[in-house]
Design a protein around this motif. Structure first.
Motif, PDB file in Angstrom:
ATOM      1  N   ARG A 117     -13.245  58.716 140.915  1.00 14.19           N
ATOM      2  CA  ARG A 117     -13.202  60.177 141.041  1.00 14.19           C
ATOM      3  C   ARG A 117     -11.762  60.675 141.148  1.00 14.19           C
ATOM      4  O   ARG A 117     -11.403  61.704 140.563  1.00 14.19           O
ATOM      5  CB  ARG A 117     -14.016  60.617 142.254  1.00 14.19           C
ATOM      6  CG  ARG A 117     -15.516  60.350 142.126  1.00 14.19           C
ATOM      7  CD  ARG A 117     -16.293  60.987 143.272  1.00 14.19           C
ATOM      8  NE  ARG A 117     -17.694  60.606 143.195  1.00 14.19           N
ATOM      9  CZ  ARG A 117     -18.249  59.628 143.906  1.00 14.19           C
ATOM     10  NH1 ARG A 117     -17.510  58.928 144.774  1.00 14.19           N
ATOM     11  NH2 ARG A 117     -19.530  59.341 143.774  1.00 14.19           N
ATOM     12  N   GLU A 118     -10.938  59.940 141.899  1.00 16.84           N
ATOM     13  CA  GLU A 118      -9.535  60.321 142.037  1.00 16.84           C
ATOM     14  C   GLU A 118      -8.848  60.364 140.672  1.00 16.84           C
ATOM     15  O   GLU A 118      -8.128  61.318 140.340  1.00 16.84           O
ATOM     16  CB  GLU A 118      -8.800  59.317 142.934  1.00 16.84           C
ATOM     17  CG  GLU A 118      -9.176  59.367 144.401  1.00 16.84           C
ATOM     18  CD  GLU A 118      -8.581  58.204 145.169  1.00 16.84           C
ATOM     19  OE1 GLU A 118      -7.821  57.404 144.558  1.00 16.84           O
ATOM     20  OE2 GLU A 118      -8.880  58.067 146.376  1.00 16.84           O
ATOM     21  N   LEU A 119      -9.068  59.332 139.870  1.00 18.09           N
ATOM     22  CA  LEU A 119      -8.392  59.234 138.580  1.00 18.09           C
ATOM     23  C   LEU A 119      -8.945  60.237 137.571  1.00 18.09           C
ATOM     24  O   LEU A 119      -8.194  60.777 136.751  1.00 18.09           O
ATOM     25  CB  LEU A 119      -8.511  57.807 138.040  1.00 18.09           C
ATOM     26  CG  LEU A 119      -7.678  56.768 138.807  1.00 18.09           C
ATOM     27  CD1 LEU A 119      -8.096  55.356 138.433  1.00 18.09           C
ATOM     28  CD2 LEU A 119      -6.188  56.966 138.537  1.00 18.09           C
ATOM     29  N   LEU A 120     -10.235  60.499 137.625  1.00 16.65           N
ATOM     30  CA  LEU A 120     -10.800  61.508 136.734  1.00 16.65           C
ATOM     31  C   LEU A 120     -10.198  62.879 137.020  1.00 16.65           C
ATOM     32  O   LEU A 120      -9.920  63.654 136.100  1.00 16.65           O
ATOM     33  CB  LEU A 120     -12.323  61.540 136.884  1.00 16.65           C
ATOM     34  CG  LEU A 120     -13.056  60.331 136.288  1.00 16.65           C
ATOM     35  CD1 LEU A 120     -14.490  60.283 136.793  1.00 16.65           C
ATOM     36  CD2 LEU A 120     -13.024  60.369 134.761  1.00 16.65           C
ATOM     37  N   ASP A 121      -9.984  63.166 138.298  1.00 16.01           N
ATOM     38  CA  ASP A 121      -9.309  64.421 138.654  1.00 16.01           C
ATOM     39  C   ASP A 121      -7.860  64.417 138.189  1.00 16.01           C
ATOM     40  O   ASP A 121      -7.367  65.403 137.626  1.00 16.01           O
ATOM     41  CB  ASP A 121      -9.366  64.635 140.174  1.00 16.01           C
ATOM     42  CG  ASP A 121     -10.738  65.061 140.657  1.00 16.01           C
ATOM     43  OD1 ASP A 121     -11.514  65.604 139.844  1.00 16.01           O
ATOM     44  OD2 ASP A 121     -11.038  64.846 141.853  1.00 16.01           O
ATOM     45  N   GLN A 122      -7.181  63.304 138.432  1.00 13.64           N
ATOM     46  CA  GLN A 122      -5.757  63.207 138.101  1.00 13.64           C
ATOM     47  C   GLN A 122      -5.511  63.363 136.607  1.00 13.64           C
ATOM     48  O   GLN A 122      -4.496  63.943 136.190  1.00 13.64           O
ATOM     49  CB  GLN A 122      -5.214  61.855 138.573  1.00 13.64           C
ATOM     50  CG  GLN A 122      -3.725  61.640 138.311  1.00 13.64           C
ATOM     51  CD  GLN A 122      -3.240  60.294 138.824  1.00 13.64           C
ATOM     52  OE1 GLN A 122      -3.940  59.600 139.560  1.00 13.64           O
ATOM     53  NE2 GLN A 122      -2.052  59.904 138.419  1.00 13.64           N
ATOM     54  N   PHE A 123      -6.442  62.876 135.787  1.00  7.90           N
ATOM     55  CA  PHE A 123      -6.252  62.891 134.342  1.00  7.90           C
ATOM     56  C   PHE A 123      -7.047  64.010 133.659  1.00  7.90           C
ATOM     57  O   PHE A 123      -7.270  63.976 132.443  1.00  7.90           O
ATOM     58  CB  PHE A 123      -6.634  61.533 133.750  1.00  7.90           C
ATOM     59  CG  PHE A 123      -5.615  60.464 134.017  1.00  7.90           C
ATOM     60  CD1 PHE A 123      -4.612  60.188 133.102  1.00  7.90           C
ATOM     61  CD2 PHE A 123      -5.634  59.745 135.203  1.00  7.90           C
ATOM     62  CE1 PHE A 123      -3.660  59.208 133.353  1.00  7.90           C
ATOM     63  CE2 PHE A 123      -4.693  58.764 135.464  1.00  7.90           C
ATOM     64  CZ  PHE A 123      -3.698  58.504 134.545  1.00  7.90           C
ATOM     65  N   ASP A 124      -7.457  65.009 134.444  1.00  5.90           N
ATOM     66  CA  ASP A 124      -8.155  66.182 133.905  1.00  5.90           C
ATOM     67  C   ASP A 124      -9.396  65.807 133.116  1.00  5.90           C
ATOM     68  O   ASP A 124      -9.680  66.378 132.045  1.00  5.90           O
ATOM     69  CB  ASP A 124      -7.201  67.015 133.019  1.00  5.90           C
ATOM     70  CG  ASP A 124      -6.018  67.570 133.794  1.00  5.90           C
ATOM     71  OD1 ASP A 124      -6.217  67.950 134.956  1.00  5.90           O
ATOM     72  OD2 ASP A 124      -4.909  67.599 133.239  1.00  5.90           O
ATOM     73  N   LEU A 125     -10.152  64.864 133.657  1.00  5.55           N
ATOM     74  CA  LEU A 125     -11.375  64.418 133.010  1.00  5.55           C
ATOM     75  C   LEU A 125     -12.606  64.653 133.880  1.00  5.55           C
ATOM     76  O   LEU A 125     -13.704  64.207 133.518  1.00  5.55           O
ATOM     77  CB  LEU A 125     -11.277  62.922 132.659  1.00  5.55           C
ATOM     78  CG  LEU A 125     -10.262  62.542 131.578  1.00  5.55           C
ATOM     79  CD1 LEU A 125     -10.074  61.027 131.532  1.00  5.55           C
ATOM     80  CD2 LEU A 125     -10.694  63.069 130.220  1.00  5.55           C
ATOM     81  N   ALA A 126     -12.446  65.346 134.990  1.00  6.67           N
ATOM     82  CA  ALA A 126     -13.557  65.529 135.927  1.00  6.67           C
ATOM     83  C   ALA A 126     -14.736  66.245 135.281  1.00  6.67           C
ATOM     84  O   ALA A 126     -15.903  65.903 135.525  1.00  6.67           O
ATOM     85  CB  ALA A 126     -13.081  66.289 137.166  1.00  6.67           C
ATOM     86  N   ASP A 127     -14.463  67.213 134.411  1.00  6.77           N
ATOM     87  CA  ASP A 127     -15.550  67.965 133.777  1.00  6.77           C
ATOM     88  C   ASP A 127     -16.349  67.108 132.804  1.00  6.77           C
ATOM     89  O   ASP A 127     -17.500  67.446 132.482  1.00  6.77           O
ATOM     90  CB  ASP A 127     -14.989  69.184 133.035  1.00  6.77           C
ATOM     91  CG  ASP A 127     -14.461  70.249 133.983  1.00  6.77           C
ATOM     92  OD1 ASP A 127     -14.807  70.201 135.184  1.00  6.77           O
ATOM     93  OD2 ASP A 127     -13.691  71.121 133.524  1.00  6.77           O
TER      94      ASP A 127
END
Length: 331
Positions: A117-127
């Motif tokens: 989750r941290e990395l998905l947020d960091q790399f603008d992939l959370a959506d």
């Protein structure tokens, strides 16, 4: 400052082809080394040796102070690798890809999910976290692949041509991601055939050609080898390009270069704006129509062309050619 990566006299041969011919490298801790060269220059071979995926025929190398031949497992614990091709499972979601990598690193179920989750947020992939990655764009896959290389938070990162194949916007986005990583203190070895990329991201640049180091230094130091300014003139009618070259050659301090495809003449000068003004006057007097003219500093493209005799993007026999399975190496 200690060195995070050191290589001495690396040699690698594939049959009659010498991919590396005595390469020496040092990367100080916390810095970025840009390994620059065209396809087939030997860049990927260097990365594979330093990441323990390939044994050299001669020479030695250490990563994080650990010998790559004596303790490859110890080296792997200290590094992350993102290869030329995005090594993601297209049938898994972005979250599942990163969670799986965390499990392979034995981070445990809770930490693996937190890290994903941290990395998905960091790399603008959370959506897009819960979409299958086969629905991702090329730029999104590259960002996910880079995120995967960072799951275990390695102090040393290898990026092998991370923006190859991306459109200009995705490439710019990836540069921003890499700059944020570097600002956090990550040591980075970056291979690229894009001179603009090396100029933007690297503290030091090493130029590789035909398996040999042919130059190294900061981007500014390499450009300084060219000396002086460049006058660039683009004519409206390509039939007048030779005339422009003849008229302006006396103003140059070196041989002019003519590019018929771009209708452009480029030449080294000394004198700056006054030479530009004189050049435009001469062209106007002879009726040569100009669509663009200006002064510019030498670029790394100029440096590479001067050093090697060919452009950086020229395709050479691929010393680095291997199977797709080898290129899409697991971390």
């Amino acid at each position: 400052m200690s060195n995070a990566i050191t290589a001495t006299g690396l040699v690698k041969r594939y049959g009659d082809v010498t991919a590396l011919d005595g390469v020496d490298l040092t990367v100080p801790t916390g810095s970025v080394l840009g390994l620059l060269g065209p396809n087939g220059a030997g860049k990927t071979t260097i990365v594979r040796i330093l990441t323990t995926l390939l044994r050299p025929d001669a020479g030695s190398a250490e990563v994080a102070g650990i010998d790559v031949l004596d303790d490859p497992r110890g080296v792997r614990r200290k590094l992350g690798l993102s290869g030329q091709y995005a090594a993601v499972d297209e049938y898994l979601t972005g979250f599942e890809n990163l969670d799986m990598i965390g499990r392979l690193y034995h981070l445990g179920r809770r930490r693996s999910r937190e890290r994903a989750r941290e990395l998905l947020d960091q790399f603008d992939l959370a959506d897009a976290a819960y979409r299958p990655t086969k629905t991702y764009s090329g730029g999104m896959r590259r960002r996910l692949d880079l995120a995967g290389a960072l799951v275990a938070d390695p102090p040393i990162l290898f990026l092998d041509e991370p923006t190859t194949g991306l459109d200009p916007r995705s490439r710019t986005d990836m540069w921003g991601v890499i700059q944020r990583l570097v600002s956090g203190g990550t040591t980075l070895l970056l291979t690229t055939q894009y001179l603009e990329e090396a100029d933007l991201l690297a503290d030091e640049v090493v130029v590789i050609d035909h398996g040999k180091v042919i130059a190294k230094g900061t981007a500014d130091q390499l450009k300084a080898q060219m000396g002086g300014e460049r006058l660039e003139v683009t004519v409206t009618d390509v039939s007048q390009l030779d005339t422009a070259g003849r008229l302006l050659a006396p103003l140059a301090v070196g041989a002019p270069s003519l590019d018929e495809q771009r209708r452009t003449m480029l030449m080294p000068i000394s004198g700056g704006v006054s030479v530009l003004q004189e050049a435009l006057r001469r062209l106007d007097d002879e009726g040569v129509a100009v669509s663009d003219a200006g002064l510019r500093r030498p670029t790394l493209d100029d440096v590479f062309l001067t050093l090697t005799g060919h452009a950086a993007e020229d395709t050479q026999p691929a010393d680095d050619n291997t199977t797709t399975a080898e290129q899409e190496v697991s971390r």
